[in-house]
Design a protein around this motif. Sequence first.
Motif, mmCIF file in Angstrom:
data_model
loop_
_atom_site.group_PDB
_atom_site.id
_atom_site.type_symbol
_atom_site.label_atom_id
_atom_site.label_comp_id
_atom_site.label_asym_id
_atom_site.label_seq_id
_atom_site.Cartn_x
_atom_site.Cartn_y
_atom_site.Cartn_z
ATOM 1 N N THR A 72 -18.591 7.581 7.637
ATOM 2 C CA THR A 72 -18.044 8.514 6.661
ATOM 3 C C THR A 72 -18.230 7.966 5.255
ATOM 4 O OG1 THR A 72 -16.350 9.215 8.243
ATOM 5 C CG2 THR A 72 -15.967 9.750 5.933
ATOM 6 N N PRO A 73 -18.777 8.748 4.336
ATOM 7 C CA PRO A 73 -18.862 8.288 2.944
ATOM 8 C C PRO A 73 -17.467 8.019 2.384
ATOM 9 C CG PRO A 73 -20.188 10.265 3.283
ATOM 10 C CD PRO A 73 -19.362 10.090 4.512
ATOM 11 N N VAL A 74 -17.299 6.851 1.774
ATOM 12 C CA VAL A 74 -16.025 6.473 1.170
ATOM 13 C C VAL A 74 -16.278 6.071 -0.275
ATOM 14 C CG1 VAL A 74 -14.032 4.927 1.244
ATOM 15 C CG2 VAL A 74 -15.109 5.673 3.387
ATOM 16 N N MET A 75 -15.508 6.630 -1.187
ATOM 17 C CA MET A 75 -15.553 6.261 -2.592
ATOM 18 C C MET A 75 -14.126 6.012 -3.063
ATOM 19 S SD MET A 75 -16.305 10.008 -4.353
ATOM 20 C CE MET A 75 -16.157 9.448 -6.053
ATOM 21 N N GLY A 76 -13.981 5.284 -4.158
ATOM 22 C CA GLY A 76 -12.636 5.042 -4.644
ATOM 23 C C GLY A 76 -12.646 4.218 -5.914
ATOM 24 N N CYS A 77 -11.447 3.839 -6.364
ATOM 25 C CA CYS A 77 -11.326 3.025 -7.573
ATOM 26 C C CYS A 77 -9.951 2.398 -7.620
ATOM 27 C CB CYS A 77 -11.575 3.866 -8.820
ATOM 28 S SG CYS A 77 -10.260 5.051 -9.184
ATOM 29 N N THR A 78 -9.829 1.389 -8.473
ATOM 30 C CA THR A 78 -8.515 0.809 -8.752
ATOM 31 C C THR A 78 -7.776 1.693 -9.751
ATOM 32 O OG1 THR A 78 -9.544 -0.602 -10.426
ATOM 33 C CG2 THR A 78 -9.176 -1.548 -8.234
ATOM 34 N N THR A 79 -6.473 1.525 -9.802
ATOM 35 C CA THR A 79 -5.634 2.478 -10.522
ATOM 36 C C THR A 79 -4.719 1.812 -11.542
ATOM 37 O OG1 THR A 79 -3.686 2.374 -9.103
ATOM 38 C CG2 THR A 79 -5.501 3.763 -8.337
ATOM 39 N N ALA A 80 -4.151 2.635 -12.400
ATOM 40 C CA ALA A 80 -3.033 2.233 -13.257
ATOM 41 C C ALA A 80 -1.744 2.859 -12.732
ATOM 42 C CB ALA A 80 -3.301 2.670 -14.691
ATOM 43 N N GLY A 81 -1.675 2.998 -11.419
ATOM 44 C CA GLY A 81 -0.581 3.679 -10.734
ATOM 45 C C GLY A 81 -1.160 4.780 -9.871
ATOM 46 N N GLU A 82 -0.461 5.123 -8.822
ATOM 47 C CA GLU A 82 -0.958 6.104 -7.875
ATOM 48 C C GLU A 82 -0.080 7.352 -7.879
ATOM 49 O OE1 GLU A 82 -1.656 2.310 -7.705
ATOM 50 O OE2 GLU A 82 0.063 2.774 -6.373
ATOM 51 N N ILE A 83 -0.641 8.455 -7.386
ATOM 52 C CA ILE A 83 0.125 9.681 -7.117
ATOM 53 C C ILE A 83 -0.007 9.932 -5.631
ATOM 54 C CG2 ILE A 83 0.449 12.121 -7.617
ATOM 55 C CD1 ILE A 83 -1.034 11.667 -10.258
ATOM 56 N N GLY A 84 1.076 9.700 -4.908
ATOM 57 C CA GLY A 84 1.063 9.832 -3.462
ATOM 58 C C GLY A 84 1.877 11.005 -2.978
ATOM 59 N N ARG A 85 2.308 10.903 -1.737
ATOM 60 C CA ARG A 85 3.038 12.011 -1.107
ATOM 61 C C ARG A 85 4.341 12.343 -1.841
ATOM 62 N NH1 ARG A 85 1.985 13.126 4.351
ATOM 63 N NH2 ARG A 85 0.193 12.024 5.219
ATOM 64 N N ASP A 86 4.930 11.340 -2.483
ATOM 65 C CA ASP A 86 6.215 11.534 -3.149
ATOM 66 C C ASP A 86 6.099 11.505 -4.663
ATOM 67 O OD1 ASP A 86 7.551 11.628 -0.638
ATOM 68 O OD2 ASP A 86 7.494 9.444 -0.543
#
Length: 393
Positions: A72-86
């Motif tokens: 499966t192609p996977v892409m991503g990056c590091t963050t300055a904070g995440e937006i998750g389920r909550d």
Amino acid sequence: MDRPRAARTEPGPSSRPPLIASATMDARQQDVVQGLARMLGPGPFALVILFISPQADMAALIAGLDAVFADTPVMGCTTAGEIGRDGYAEGQIVAVALPSAHFGAEALLVPDLDDLSPQALITRLIRVRQGLIRARPDWQHEFAFLLVDGLSIREDELTAALASGLGPVPLFGGSAGDGTRFKETFVLYRGKVLRNAAVLAMVRSDCRVKVFSLDHLVPTDRRMVVTEADPRSRTVRQINAEPAAREYARLLGKDPAQLTTFTFAAHPVVVRIGGKHHVRAIRQVADNGDLVFFSAIDEGLVLTLAEPHDMVAHLRAELGALAEGGAPDAIIACDCILRRMEAMEKQRSGAISALLQQHRVLGFSTYGEQLNSMHVNQTLTGVAIYPPEGGQG
């Protein structure tokens, strides 16, 4: 040890099961990739996107991805904070997966932003888009999603080059972050962790999509002119022929020694381009009193001070507008770190998180956002993905 958060359907504009698979886990947990894969489900997926806290062990993460998502192609990056389920989160890895039943995708790597070849990139984009059209001619909806090294200082040039090859395909994206440290930012592409690089996903779907960008800022009548700058490093040395930080502080009625990131979030400057104001966010004050910006800056540019409206009321109205006529199944979003900092400073993080959760927003806090041919700041920019006509199939 923290356990993987069980998959669930959040309260939101609809009780139907999610079309877009998602998962959120503590970035420091052992076997985090296996946990994310269990929560995402069996797929198959056209694309998996990871928003990765800088606290993650990148070497272990890559090893896990090679074992679990080999096909499966996977892409991503590091963050300055995440937006998750909550809503707003810290220290997490957020995974978003696009099922092959409704999406076709191909990710392109731009490995060295200092050696950008616009014409070659345009040729690749056209070829990939044509391939997706041939594969699913019955699917009519498209978007492009960009992740780019947030310390590369090359986002403006990159988005301008991409625009020529995208044609009618709307683009949005975000610049990788490193919390509030501004030291190391990475993008991830097929088992590689890269600096000074970008990854672009071309996506085609039978789901209706809407790329959007919003901000809650209103220009004032206070203006200033950049009279000395270094565009390559995005540094302003003088404003109105005075030292930059001192003059900015004077216009705000503040002490230059008291300028902080919270000040910049609360009192941004904007430029007028194409009849619309766009933020040119200030990142920090250099030791010598220069102002370092998040995006393109040049001598002669007229900057206008802006003031924020109530960000909770504004976000509620804008996300509500996206749900008119039928709520999105999910929203993938790039949210500027300065918005998160303003929410923290004004003690509105909880209210913002509740809205993000309610409207199924997933994504990350960025060092800048991309919208079509522009690199912008202090926005929430993303794509709303709606269920296909006739149900999920």
